[in-house]
Write a protein that holds these residues in place. Structure first.
Motif, PDB file in Angstrom:
ATOM      1  N   MET A  78       0.827  -1.213   0.000  1.00  0.00           N
ATOM      2  CA  MET A  78       0.000   0.000   0.000  1.00  0.00           C
ATOM      3  C   MET A  78       0.863   1.266   0.000  1.00  0.00           C
ATOM      4  SD  MET A  78      -3.165   0.950   2.474  1.00  0.00           S
ATOM      5  CE  MET A  78      -2.253   1.904   3.645  1.00  0.00           C
ATOM      6  N   ARG A  89      -0.517  -6.321  -4.879  1.00  0.00           N
ATOM      7  CA  ARG A  89      -1.945  -6.158  -5.126  1.00  0.00           C
ATOM      8  C   ARG A  89      -2.511  -7.392  -5.865  1.00  0.00           C
ATOM      9  NH1 ARG A  89      -5.949  -1.783  -4.859  1.00  0.00           N
ATOM     10  NH2 ARG A  89      -7.711  -2.796  -5.827  1.00  0.00           N
ATOM     11  N   LEU A 141     -13.684 -10.019   8.759  1.00  0.00           N
ATOM     12  CA  LEU A 141     -12.278  -9.838   8.358  1.00  0.00           C
ATOM     13  C   LEU A 141     -11.430 -11.039   8.792  1.00  0.00           C
ATOM     14  CD1 LEU A 141     -10.377  -7.863   6.914  1.00  0.00           C
ATOM     15  CD2 LEU A 141      -9.786  -6.923   9.140  1.00  0.00           C
ATOM     16  N   ILE A 228      -3.982  -4.838   6.215  1.00  0.00           N
ATOM     17  CA  ILE A 228      -5.383  -5.230   6.004  1.00  0.00           C
ATOM     18  C   ILE A 228      -6.144  -5.230   7.344  1.00  0.00           C
ATOM     19  CG2 ILE A 228      -6.832  -7.216   5.333  1.00  0.00           C
ATOM     20  CD1 ILE A 228      -4.785  -7.628   2.991  1.00  0.00           C
ATOM     21  N   PRO A 236     -15.462  -0.780   7.233  1.00  0.00           N
ATOM     22  CA  PRO A 236     -16.812  -1.350   7.119  1.00  0.00           C
ATOM     23  C   PRO A 236     -17.647  -1.133   8.384  1.00  0.00           C
ATOM     24  CG  PRO A 236     -15.118  -3.064   6.904  1.00  0.00           C
ATOM     25  CD  PRO A 236     -14.404  -1.758   6.974  1.00  0.00           C
ATOM     26  N   ALA A 239     -18.895   2.335   8.115  1.00  0.00           N
ATOM     27  CA  ALA A 239     -19.871   2.474   7.019  1.00  0.00           C
ATOM     28  C   ALA A 239     -21.228   1.894   7.433  1.00  0.00           C
ATOM     29  CB  ALA A 239     -19.347   1.776   5.763  1.00  0.00           C
ATOM     30  N   TYR A 281      -5.644  10.350   3.545  1.00  0.00           N
ATOM     31  CA  TYR A 281      -4.474   9.471   3.450  1.00  0.00           C
ATOM     32  C   TYR A 281      -3.336  10.230   2.773  1.00  0.00           C
ATOM     33  CZ  TYR A 281      -6.558   8.468  -1.172  1.00  0.00           C
ATOM     34  OH  TYR A 281      -7.124   8.576  -2.421  1.00  0.00           O
ATOM     35  N   ARG A 283       0.363  11.238   0.686  1.00  0.00           N
ATOM     36  CA  ARG A 283       1.204  11.054  -0.500  1.00  0.00           C
ATOM     37  C   ARG A 283       2.443  11.923  -0.328  1.00  0.00           C
ATOM     38  NH1 ARG A 283      -1.467   7.164  -1.084  1.00  0.00           N
ATOM     39  NH2 ARG A 283      -2.898   6.629  -2.747  1.00  0.00           N
ATOM     40  N   PRO A 338      -4.137   3.752  -8.722  1.00  0.00           N
ATOM     41  CA  PRO A 338      -3.627   2.388  -8.492  1.00  0.00           C
ATOM     42  C   PRO A 338      -3.977   1.827  -7.116  1.00  0.00           C
ATOM     43  CG  PRO A 338      -1.868   3.861  -9.259  1.00  0.00           C
ATOM     44  CD  PRO A 338      -3.079   4.708  -9.076  1.00  0.00           C
ATOM     45  N   ALA A 342      -8.972  -2.232  -2.336  1.00  0.00           N
ATOM     46  CA  ALA A 342      -9.174  -3.623  -2.758  1.00  0.00           C
ATOM     47  C   ALA A 342     -10.478  -4.188  -2.185  1.00  0.00           C
ATOM     48  CB  ALA A 342      -7.987  -4.470  -2.297  1.00  0.00           C
ATOM     49  N   VAL A 346     -16.412  -6.019  -1.725  1.00  0.00           N
ATOM     50  CA  VAL A 346     -16.842  -6.838  -0.597  1.00  0.00           C
ATOM     51  C   VAL A 346     -17.544  -5.954   0.452  1.00  0.00           C
ATOM     52  CG1 VAL A 346     -14.707  -6.879   0.793  1.00  0.00           C
ATOM     53  CG2 VAL A 346     -16.155  -8.868   0.728  1.00  0.00           C
TER      54      VAL A 346
HETATM   55  C1  HEM Z   1     -16.359   0.976   3.606  1.00  0.00           C
HETATM   56  C2  HEM Z   1     -15.227   0.302   3.683  1.00  0.00           C
HETATM   57  C3  HEM Z   1     -13.884   0.768   3.178  1.00  0.00           C
HETATM   58  C4  HEM Z   1     -13.438   2.021   2.825  1.00  0.00           C
HETATM   59  C5  HEM Z   1     -14.232   3.326   2.836  1.00  0.00           C
HETATM   60  C6  HEM Z   1     -12.050   1.882   2.394  1.00  0.00           C
HETATM   61  C7  HEM Z   1     -11.256   2.929   1.926  1.00  0.00           C
HETATM   62  C8  HEM Z   1      -9.995   2.776   1.388  1.00  0.00           C
HETATM   63  C9  HEM Z   1      -9.176   3.855   0.862  1.00  0.00           C
HETATM   64  C10 HEM Z   1      -9.565   5.339   0.828  1.00  0.00           C
HETATM   65  C11 HEM Z   1      -8.017   3.310   0.406  1.00  0.00           C
HETATM   66  C12 HEM Z   1      -6.826   4.057  -0.249  1.00  0.00           C
HETATM   67  C13 HEM Z   1      -5.743   4.308   0.776  1.00  0.00           C
HETATM   68  C14 HEM Z   1      -4.465   4.859   0.205  1.00  0.00           C
HETATM   69  O1  HEM Z   1      -4.325   4.967  -1.029  1.00  0.00           O
HETATM   70  O2  HEM Z   1      -3.572   5.221   0.997  1.00  0.00           O
HETATM   71  C15 HEM Z   1      -8.084   1.884   0.657  1.00  0.00           C
HETATM   72  C16 HEM Z   1      -7.101   0.983   0.322  1.00  0.00           C
HETATM   73  C17 HEM Z   1      -7.145  -0.365   0.640  1.00  0.00           C
HETATM   74  N1  HEM Z   1      -8.177  -1.034   1.225  1.00  0.00           N
HETATM   75 FE1  HEM Z   1      -9.971  -0.267   1.779  1.00  0.00          FE
HETATM   76  N2  HEM Z   1     -11.683   0.563   2.515  1.00  0.00           N
HETATM   77  C18 HEM Z   1     -12.765  -0.153   2.980  1.00  0.00           C
HETATM   78  C19 HEM Z   1     -12.809  -1.517   3.230  1.00  0.00           C
HETATM   79  C20 HEM Z   1     -11.784  -2.400   3.051  1.00  0.00           C
HETATM   80  C21 HEM Z   1     -11.815  -3.820   3.376  1.00  0.00           C
HETATM   81  C22 HEM Z   1     -12.995  -4.541   4.028  1.00  0.00           C
HETATM   82  C23 HEM Z   1     -10.596  -4.327   3.029  1.00  0.00           C
HETATM   83  C24 HEM Z   1     -10.051  -5.734   3.172  1.00  0.00           C
HETATM   84  C25 HEM Z   1     -10.748  -6.788   3.527  1.00  0.00           C
HETATM   85  C26 HEM Z   1      -9.820  -3.243   2.459  1.00  0.00           C
HETATM   86  C27 HEM Z   1      -8.538  -3.383   1.957  1.00  0.00           C
HETATM   87  C28 HEM Z   1      -7.813  -2.353   1.385  1.00  0.00           C
HETATM   88  C29 HEM Z   1      -6.469  -2.554   0.830  1.00  0.00           C
HETATM   89  C30 HEM Z   1      -5.686  -3.863   0.784  1.00  0.00           C
HETATM   90  C31 HEM Z   1      -6.054  -1.289   0.366  1.00  0.00           C
HETATM   91  C32 HEM Z   1      -4.722  -0.962  -0.300  1.00  0.00           C
HETATM   92  C33 HEM Z   1      -4.925  -1.006  -1.797  1.00  0.00           C
HETATM   93  C34 HEM Z   1      -3.655  -0.689  -2.573  1.00  0.00           C
HETATM   94  O3  HEM Z   1      -2.743  -0.032  -2.056  1.00  0.00           O
HETATM   95  O4  HEM Z   1      -3.588  -1.113  -3.736  1.00  0.00           O
HETATM   96  N3  HEM Z   1     -10.567  -2.099   2.485  1.00  0.00           N
HETATM   97  N4  HEM Z   1      -9.287   1.586   1.250  1.00  0.00           N
END
Ligand code: HEM
Length: 393
Positions: A78, A89, A141, A228, A236, A239, A281, A283, A338, A342, A346
């Motif tokens: 990430m 990823r 989770l 994660i 979630p 939300a 978040y 950068r 990018p 992820a 779900v």
């Molecule tokens: C309503 C629920 C969720 C919201 C609003 C949310 C929001 C976000 C946001 C804004 C990012 C970007 C962060 C960044 O670029 O620094 C992100 C990345 C990520 N999220 Fe979520 N998330 C949610 C649920 C989840 C769940 C349930 C999982 C895993 C089971 C998850 C796994 C990830 C992962 C692995 C990334 C990194 C993706 C990457 O760098 O390619 N997220 N999320």
């Protein structure tokens, strides 16, 4: 001629925690990027600017060697760009595929939710934070990762300890100790199940990681599972609570969505736009660049305030209202580019199709309590920290 980044000193950290939206509006009106003294960070708050930034990862990098996330969790995809990000990823993708979600996670998550909601029916009142949203987010989770069963509170505690550690800019020794201990406990929980996942391919994230081509190295598994846990539980949970709050506070919209279930997806999107679970978040600027007339110097850390961008009135008229009927417009609650979340699909399914519809269906006459109003807090992460409700038992 471009301007330098202006500085704002009269927004307090408490203002941001309690209700960041007036400050966000002011920052959006002031400049494309503003250094906010209380946050010790340059914040970008306009929708179009954040979209532009996320399209240019070479200039606005997710990689930050000095980041506390790296210190607390280890090297995670990430916080990497390009090929290093893409490999990590891709490794987890099988667990998040639409068919895996539909065929594997949906029935399992519906079962977890049914158990939680049925245990509430006869009770008549509860705080939905601890009675439903936190256990639901933690238990689902846990299953997705592929851990052995444990009390939901354990994973929730690890998650909070990691988040506190990653935001510990003041260097508090006790916060650091708890984060490091949580990290060691997570490593032990991974070690306890990893051979089983190696021997038996299954939809869990740990299984995807060990069966990836090339398999993820153990340091990567440890760091990425921590990310994660830190980033897949609160969101979630928040939300769920935000969608319930939005509907309970707007009974006409609640009645419509209960009568027309095809409105649930729009209701979910509006909830995460209205109060985005991740508000900001980071950068890092890799070369001196102009952003909408302001100069951002090389090396500058910036915070992308998606919680502010999702209330930008240039994109969302009357942005502070919860309105599931607003014209369809993409938002930034799941980020973009990018690193687009992820867990988006779900979460859409779990929150918007399983948990909240089941709650309204099974708890009759669900309502807010006049004597115990909900409390919503935070700006980096934001959501209801308490949502007391009653229903007809
Ligand atoms: C309503 C629920 C969720 C919201 C609003 C949310 C929001 C976000 C946001 C804004 C990012 C970007 C962060 C960044 O670029 O620094 C992100 C990345 C990520 N999220 Fe979520 N998330 C949610 C649920 C989840 C769940 C349930 C999982 C895993 C089971 C998850 C796994 C990830 C992962 C692995 C990334 C990194 C993706 C990457 O760098 O390619 N997220 N999320």
């Amino acid at each position: 001629m471009t301007a330098t980044v202006p500085v704002v000193t009269d927004i307090s950290y408490q203002d941001l925690l309690d209700d960041p939206y007036p400050a966000f509006r002011r920052l959006r009106d002031t400049a494309p990027a503003v250094f906010v003294d209380a946050a010790k960070l340059t914040l970008v708050t306009r929708f179009d600017d954040i979209t532009r930034i996320e399209r240019d990862p070479a200039t606005y990098s997710a990689d930050n060697p000095a980041s506390l996330v790296n210190k607390v969790m280890g090297p995670t995809f990430m916080r990497k760009d390009g090929a290093e990000h893409a490999i990590g990823r891709k490794a987890i993708e099988p667990s998040f595929k639409p068919t895996t979600i539909r065929e594997h996670w949906t029935p399992r998550f519906a079962e977890i939710c049914t158990n939680l909601v049925e245990s509430l029916i006869a009770v008549g009142e509860a705080d939905l934070f601890s009675a439903l949203a936190a256990p639901m987010a933690s238990l689902t989770l846990m299953e997705m990762i592929g851990f052995d069963e444990m009390p939901w509170q354990t994973l929730a505690y690890w998650s909070q300890s990691l988040i506190d550690g990653a935001g510990n800019y003041a260097g508090d020794a006790e916060i650091e100790r708890k984060a490091m201990q949580a990290g060691a406990d997570i490593d032990a929980a991974i070690d306890a199940v990893l051979d089983r996942h190696r021997a038996n391919r299954n939809p869990s994230i740990l299984s995807s990681m060990v069966h990836a081509d090339p398999p993820m190295p153990i340091e990567g598994i440890r760091a990425n599972i921590k990310v994660i846990i830190g980033g897949g539980l609160n969101e979630p949970r928040d939300a769920i609570l935000t969608l319930v709050l939005g509907l309970l506070a707007n009974p006409a919209q609640r009645d419509r969505v209960l009568a027309e279930p095809e409105l649930w997806p729009a209701a979910f999107e509006e909830a995460v736009r209205w109060i985005s679970p991740i508000g900001m978040y980071p950068r890092r600027v890799t070369r001196t660049v102009e952003l909408s007339g302001v100069t951002l110097p090389e090396g500058l850390q910036i915070g992308l305030c998606v919680g502010a961008a999702n209330r930008d009135d240039n994109r969302f008229p009357d942005p502070d209202s919860f309105n599931i009927f607003r014209p369809k417009q993409s938002h930034l609650a799941f980020g973009s580019g990018p690193h687009f979340c992820a867990g988006t699909w779900v979460s859409r399914l779990t929150v918007g199709r399983i948990v909240v519809p089941m709650l309204f269906e099974r708890l009759r006459n669900l309502r807010l309590r006049d004597d115990a109003p909900p409390v919503v807090l935070g700006w980096v992460f934001r959501g209801p920290v308490s949502l007391p409700v009653r229903w007809d038992a």
